[in-house]
Design an enzyme around this catalytic site. Structure first.
Site, short mmCIF file in Angstrom:
data_model
loop_
_atom_site.label_atom_id
_atom_site.label_comp_id
_atom_site.label_asym_id
_atom_site.label_seq_id
_atom_site.Cartn_x
_atom_site.Cartn_y
_atom_site.Cartn_z
N CYS A 2 3.28 7.29 16.72
CA CYS A 2 3.40 8.64 17.27
C CYS A 2 2.55 9.62 16.48
O CYS A 2 2.14 9.35 15.36
CB CYS A 2 4.85 9.08 17.22
SG CYS A 2 5.99 7.92 18.00
N ARG A 27 -2.48 8.69 19.82
CA ARG A 27 -1.46 7.94 19.09
C ARG A 27 -0.23 7.66 19.94
O ARG A 27 0.65 6.89 19.54
CB ARG A 27 -1.04 8.70 17.83
CG ARG A 27 -2.16 8.89 16.82
CD ARG A 27 -1.65 9.64 15.60
NE ARG A 27 -0.69 8.84 14.87
CZ ARG A 27 -0.97 8.03 13.86
NH1 ARG A 27 -2.23 7.90 13.46
NH2 ARG A 27 -0.04 7.35 13.24
N TRP A 76 4.89 7.55 21.19
CA TRP A 76 4.67 6.19 21.69
C TRP A 76 6.01 5.49 21.54
O TRP A 76 6.50 5.30 20.43
CB TRP A 76 3.58 5.48 20.90
CG TRP A 76 3.20 4.15 21.47
CD1 TRP A 76 2.31 3.90 22.47
CD2 TRP A 76 3.71 2.87 21.05
NE1 TRP A 76 2.22 2.55 22.71
CE2 TRP A 76 3.07 1.89 21.86
CE3 TRP A 76 4.62 2.44 20.11
CZ2 TRP A 76 3.33 0.53 21.73
CZ3 TRP A 76 4.89 1.09 19.97
CH2 TRP A 76 4.23 0.15 20.78
N ASN A 102 7.60 9.19 12.90
CA ASN A 102 6.76 8.06 13.29
C ASN A 102 7.21 6.87 12.48
O ASN A 102 7.19 6.92 11.25
CB ASN A 102 5.28 8.37 13.02
CG ASN A 102 4.39 7.16 13.27
OD1 ASN A 102 4.65 6.38 14.17
ND2 ASN A 102 3.35 7.01 12.47
N GLY A 103 7.63 5.80 13.14
CA GLY A 103 8.10 4.62 12.41
C GLY A 103 9.31 4.03 13.10
O GLY A 103 9.62 4.34 14.26
N GLU A 493 -13.32 -10.53 22.29
CA GLU A 493 -13.33 -9.07 22.19
C GLU A 493 -13.67 -8.43 23.53
O GLU A 493 -13.06 -7.42 23.92
CB GLU A 493 -14.32 -8.62 21.12
CG GLU A 493 -14.61 -7.13 21.07
CD GLU A 493 -13.41 -6.26 20.77
OE1 GLU A 493 -13.52 -5.02 20.92
OE2 GLU A 493 -12.34 -6.80 20.39
N LYS A 497 -11.20 -5.88 25.66
CA LYS A 497 -11.58 -4.55 26.14
C LYS A 497 -11.25 -4.38 27.63
O LYS A 497 -10.74 -3.35 28.05
CB LYS A 497 -13.08 -4.30 25.93
CG LYS A 497 -13.47 -4.01 24.51
CD LYS A 497 -12.93 -2.67 24.06
CE LYS A 497 -12.67 -2.64 22.57
NZ LYS A 497 -11.57 -3.45 22.08
N GLU A 500 -7.49 -3.98 28.04
CA GLU A 500 -7.02 -2.69 27.55
C GLU A 500 -7.32 -1.55 28.52
O GLU A 500 -6.48 -0.66 28.73
CB GLU A 500 -7.69 -2.36 26.20
CG GLU A 500 -7.22 -3.19 25.03
CD GLU A 500 -7.97 -2.83 23.76
OE1 GLU A 500 -7.32 -2.62 22.74
OE2 GLU A 500 -9.22 -2.76 23.81
N HIS A 516 -11.22 -27.97 28.99
CA HIS A 516 -9.89 -28.39 28.57
C HIS A 516 -8.79 -27.54 29.20
O HIS A 516 -7.70 -27.42 28.64
CB HIS A 516 -9.79 -28.36 27.05
CG HIS A 516 -10.71 -29.32 26.38
ND1 HIS A 516 -10.40 -30.64 26.17
CD2 HIS A 516 -11.97 -29.15 25.90
CE1 HIS A 516 -11.41 -31.24 25.58
NE2 HIS A 516 -12.38 -30.36 25.40
N LYS A 615 -3.60 4.21 19.38
CA LYS A 615 -4.78 3.92 18.57
C LYS A 615 -4.43 3.22 17.26
O LYS A 615 -5.04 2.24 16.88
CB LYS A 615 -5.52 5.23 18.28
CG LYS A 615 -6.80 5.05 17.47
CD LYS A 615 -7.83 4.26 18.23
CE LYS A 615 -9.14 4.13 17.47
NZ LYS A 615 -10.08 3.27 18.18
#
Length: 620
Positions: A2, A27, A76, A102-103, A493, A497, A500, A516, A615
């Protein structure tokens, strides 16, 4: 994850404080809220709204909002769904004490049961709400013995936190003790700044850069009392702490969009500059060496290194996995790459010749930080690649290298990834020249490194072409990304992307593994992005592309300029310039970033704030 902002000072317009909170919306953006002390009425204005900060802004229309201190929060969600009731700040029973957090409070259930038994009333599903009630308990006790009937807020916070297990970055204000903000941290970042505009606290420097670039970063177990003129930092036992002021090189303008429609596109386009910044002052081309000042204190210990562990999460993990190939091929050092969230639960075997390299853009990634502390506890040598100066991981490391990429605001990492790869090449050159890399090879690597900003700029010129390809495939719901050797992790990667930003299912695979299992999925509606530069595994990649085409699968190929033959097997081709094989990932990932960006935009999504993501992952 957050975002927290606190302010106390002469600028009392609550609405203007929202500008600082907006810089932290990356965030979390499930809900937002504020609490501000209104001196004329001697009460706290408390507003919360479901959704993004603009909804909170709308709720203030027509409201007299002049006050200080002020707490603001963008959420968040962890405990409790995104609802107005679960939005921060949270208050005690008397609406006297307000907390933003935050936590995660791990023992909140036990604490809540005890508080309920004492008559406290809870209004939310969150773990955070136990904090204002705990502080209320100790604040009331203080008030009973205080002559002026006002409690000492910092003492109440200190006593409350002694009962808390978990992680927290908190800021607290009280109607009955309104001349201060009390802030504290444990495993969640907090930064403070006191300047001509007043006293500030935030979970990220980006919120404060408009007011000052001079920051003080709190460490775990520290409490700060912030007033308009000064701050005081102590530990949980009230021992005063001396704090160093860090002057950041970032500017507020660097954290703005600069005319681009999205931060993500701006940061993709900034990569020639961010790569140049990562290289600046670190290349000695004539000597074929890298000069890494942050590693000089441990340079002799690195000379005897016989094993390197690389620990990271998400995009940084894929950078580390690419670095594994570089370091083993050129520096001759056996490498092992681990996801931080798994590594911390293993029993690592360390020796005096083992170093552990931690990679994190934010420097606050909770799992990476926990793994770092575990390695330190066992006496291991800790190195790092970190972008944010003064961050928790940067301060814990024994030695390390800063990216100098500037602030990365878009949730999906782009320029941080390529700068991490550049620093891994520099580390490879540094360690390789200590060992068997010749002067001639060192000079060649240094020369090609110096060309990277120009080469990346050439790739970026193809953005319109990438947009056309994205438009062609925007309705597809499944993608396969394949690569080999250095580009194996780039395939992962690229797929990350796309997931996301466009919420499309995508998988990154080593091309040799396709037979496979994944090839069973291929049909005319299942495109593949194949990373096939003209390198040592090019012929193998072409064979894999043929296998896909034999099953009617569309193929988009990333290939080296001048390769016309690949047009015979791929439906679409995006070209990258020729360079050393180990540098190709820095070029090949750029079209994949652009492809994900345009796919998300064409689908109408907010690519800077993808759903369910934030983020900086500061909770486990």
């Amino acid at each position: 994850m957050c975002g927290i902002v606190g302010y106390i000072g002469k600028q009392k317009d609550v609405r203007s404080a929202l500008d600082s909170l907006k810089r932290l919306e990356y965030r979390g953006y499930d809900s937002a809220g504020l609490a501000a002390f209104i001196p004329e009425r001697k009460e706290i204005l408390w507003k919360r709204a479901l959704g993004r900060i603009q909804e909170l802004e709308r709720s203030l229309e027509g409201v007299s909002a002049q006050g200080s201190p002020i707490l603001l929060h963008t959420r968040w969600s962890t405990h409790g769904a995104p609802t107005e009731a679960n939005a921060h700040p949270h208050a005690d029973c008397k609406e006297n004490i307000f907390v933003v957090h935050n936590g995660i409070i791990e023992n909140y259930r036990q604490l809540k049961e005890k508080l309920l038994a004492k008559g406290h009333r809870f209004l939310s599903e969150t773990d955070t709400e136990v904090l204002p009630h705990l502080i209320e308990h100790f604040f009331s006790a203080s008030a009973r013995i205080a002559a002026n009937r006002q409690g000492n807020l910092e003492e109440a916070v200190r006593k409350a936190l002694a009962l808390v297990q978990g992680s927290y970055g908190i800021a607290v204000i009280a109607k009955d003790d309104p001349e201060k903000i009390v802030a504290a941290r444990l495993s969640s970042p907090l930064v403070i700044s006191v300047n001509d505009s007043g006293g500030f606290v935030a979970s990220d420097p980006a919120a404060l850069l408009s007011y000052s670039n001079k920051m003080v970063f709190l460490d775990d177990g520290e409490i700060a009392v912030i007033t308009p003129q000064e701050f005081r930092v102590s530990d949980l036992k009230n021992n005063l702490k001396e704090k160093e002021v860090t002057e950041l090189a970032w500017t507020a303008e660097e954290a703005q969009k600069g005319g681009y429609p999205h931060f993500m596109l701006k940061e993709i386009m900034e990569q020639p500059e961010s790569i140049a910044n990562a290289l600046r002052g670190r290349l000695l081309p004539e000597e074929g060496r890298a000069k890494l000042g942050g590693l000089e204190p441990v340079a002799e210990r690195l000379r005897s290194l016989d094993r390197l562990q690389i620990i990271a999460c998400g995009t940084a993990f894929y950078a580390g996995r690419t670095g594994e190939y570089m370091l083993e091929e050129y520096a001759g050092i056996p490498c092992e790459v681990d996801i931080a969230s798994e590594f911390r639960y293993r029993k690592p075997v360390l020796s005096k010749q083992t170093a552990t390299l931690f990679i994190s853009q934010s420097g606050e990634t909770a799992d990476t930080l926990a793994a770092l502390k575990e390695v330190k506890e066992k006496g291991g040598l800790t190195l790092g690649i970190v972008n944010v100066v003064g961050s928790s991981i940067a301060r814990e490391l024994e030695a390390g290298i800063y990216n100098h990429a500037g602030p990365e605001i878009g949730v999906a990492s782009t320029k941080a990834f390529t700068s991490q790869l550049v620093l891994l090449v520099l580390l490879t050159l540094f360690l390789g020249r200590q060992r068997d890399v010749s002067l001639v090879m060192g000079q060649r690597i240094a020369k090609e490194l110096s060309r990277l900003p120009e080469l990346v700029a050439r790739v970026l010129e193809q953005a319109p072409r990438v947009k056309e390809i994205a438009d062609k495939y925007k309705d597809c719901q499944n993608f396969l990304y394949i690569g080999r050797k250095y580009n194996y992790s780039v395939a992962s990667e690229g797929a990350l992307k796309l997931k996301e930003i466009s919420y499309v299912h995508a998988e990154g695979y080593g091309a040799g593994e396709m037979k496979h299992g994944p090839i069973a999925l291929i049909d005319e509606e299942f495109p593949t992005l194949a990373i096939a530069p003209s390198d040592s595994v090019y012929e193998k990649m072409v064979s894999n592309i043929h296998e896909i085409k034999a099953r009617r699968g569309p193929v988009v190929a990333i290939a080296t300029e001048g390769n016309e033959d690949i047009k015979n097997v791929a439906d679409n081709v995006i070209y990258i310039p020729k360079t050393l094989e180990m540098l190709t990932p820095i070029l090949s990932v750029v079209p994949l970033q652009l492809f994900a960006y345009y796919m998300g935009v064409l689908k109408g999504y907010d690519v800077d704030k993808p759903r369910n993501l934030a983020k900086s992952v500061t909770v486990e």
